[in-house]
Design an enzyme around this catalytic site. Structure first.
Site, PDB file in Angstrom:
ATOM      1  N   ASP A   1       0.743  -1.167  -0.277  1.00  0.00           N
ATOM      2  CA  ASP A   1       0.031   0.008  -0.250  1.00  0.00           C
ATOM      3  C   ASP A   1       0.780   1.295  -0.037  1.00  0.00           C
ATOM      4  OD1 ASP A   1      -2.363  -1.513   0.352  1.00  0.00           O
ATOM      5  OD2 ASP A   1      -2.112  -1.250   2.839  1.00  0.00           O
TER       6      ASP A   1
ATOM      7  N   SER B   1       5.929   6.074  -1.012  1.00  0.00           N
ATOM      8  CA  SER B   1       7.501   5.288  -1.161  1.00  0.00           C
ATOM      9  C   SER B   1       8.040   5.137   0.185  1.00  0.00           C
ATOM     10  CB  SER B   1       8.411   6.203  -1.891  1.00  0.00           C
ATOM     11  OG  SER B   1       7.992   6.416  -3.441  1.00  0.00           O
ATOM     12  N   ARG B   2       7.316   5.430   1.003  1.00  0.00           N
ATOM     13  CA  ARG B   2       7.477   4.850   2.597  1.00  0.00           C
ATOM     14  C   ARG B   2       8.319   6.023   3.328  1.00  0.00           C
ATOM     15  NH1 ARG B   2       4.199   2.369   1.404  1.00  0.00           N
ATOM     16  NH2 ARG B   2       4.029  -0.256   2.469  1.00  0.00           N
ATOM     17  N   LEU B   3       8.704   7.108   2.199  1.00  0.00           N
ATOM     18  CA  LEU B   3       9.360   8.442   2.658  1.00  0.00           C
ATOM     19  C   LEU B   3       8.086   8.988   3.990  1.00  0.00           C
ATOM     20  CD1 LEU B   3      11.743   9.482  -0.275  1.00  0.00           C
ATOM     21  CD2 LEU B   3      12.258   8.849   1.806  1.00  0.00           C
TER      22      LEU B   3
END
Length: 211
Positions: free
Chosen positions: A8, A189-191
């Site tokens: 996700d 992007s999990r940043l």
């Protein structure tokens, strides 16, 4: 269920320093209002972690108020969490607003509220909830659901004539004074955005943490 292959992404918002309120409690109230406006189920639900003799343990409780820059909740003092709180006030609170891709993590110290504060909140509870607090020895084993409901009927009969249900001596409010409050906003992007307030003698230090 293929959770290994599930990736996700988070794209609903951002948390930038320029938009952050310098007061963490005002920032928290802002995000709580967003959770209420989004019609989330129990937006005031929070995961309370305590430290007991066997180590840390967590459960979901409800935030009842912000009192003098402290987070208020209530519990049965003889429960597992109540005993842990009495022995070690170190706690964390996690507000998991998943639908908004947000979390707030509070680390601090819990202390018992005054009898007057506990009485005021007790008086606001529905009668059924008051009776249940007398019927349940929270966290203690019981033979069956039927036995639990039987205890509730006994309490209802015993207090049937009472105009006001007294507060159990073991039931009350607790206040968490935070030392650290982290605001987490999911990003692509999990940043993710992580902005943390840390209490210092002259106020709050604000830092961005790497995700």
């Amino acid at each position: 269920m293929d959770f290994i292959g599930r990736h996700d992404d988070y794209e609903q918002g951002a948390l930038r320093e320029a938009e952050l309120d310098p007061d963490p409690f005002r920032q928290f109230v802002r995000w709580l209002a967003d959770a209420e406006a989004a019609d989330l189920a129990s937006p005031n639900a929070m995961v309370l972690t305590t430290v007991g003799p066997a180590g840390p343990t967590s459960r979901t409780v409800l935030l009842k108020d912000l009192v003098g820059a402290r987070f208020e909740f209530v519990t049965n003092g003889t429960s597992r969490k109540g005993r842990a709180l009495a022995a070690d006030g170190r706690v964390s609170l996690l507000f998991p607003w998943y639908a908004l891709e947000r979390q707030v993590l509070v680390d601090g110290t819990a202390t018992a509220a005054s009898d007057g504060m506990s009485d005021r909140y007790w008086a606001s509870r529905p009668r059924g909830s008051q009776l249940a607090a007398w019927a349940s020895d929270q966290s203690q084993p019981i033979a069956s659901r039927d036995a639990l409901e039987g205890r509730m009927r006994e309490v209802e009969q015993r207090l049937a004539g009472a105009g006001t249900i007294p507060r159990p001596p073991h039931w009350g409010a607790w206040l968490v004074e935070p030392a650290r409050i982290e605001f987490w906003q999911g990003r692509p992007s999990r940043l993710h955005d992580r902005l943390v307030f840390t209490r210092e003698p002259d106020g709050w230090r604000i830092e961005r943490l790497q995700p």
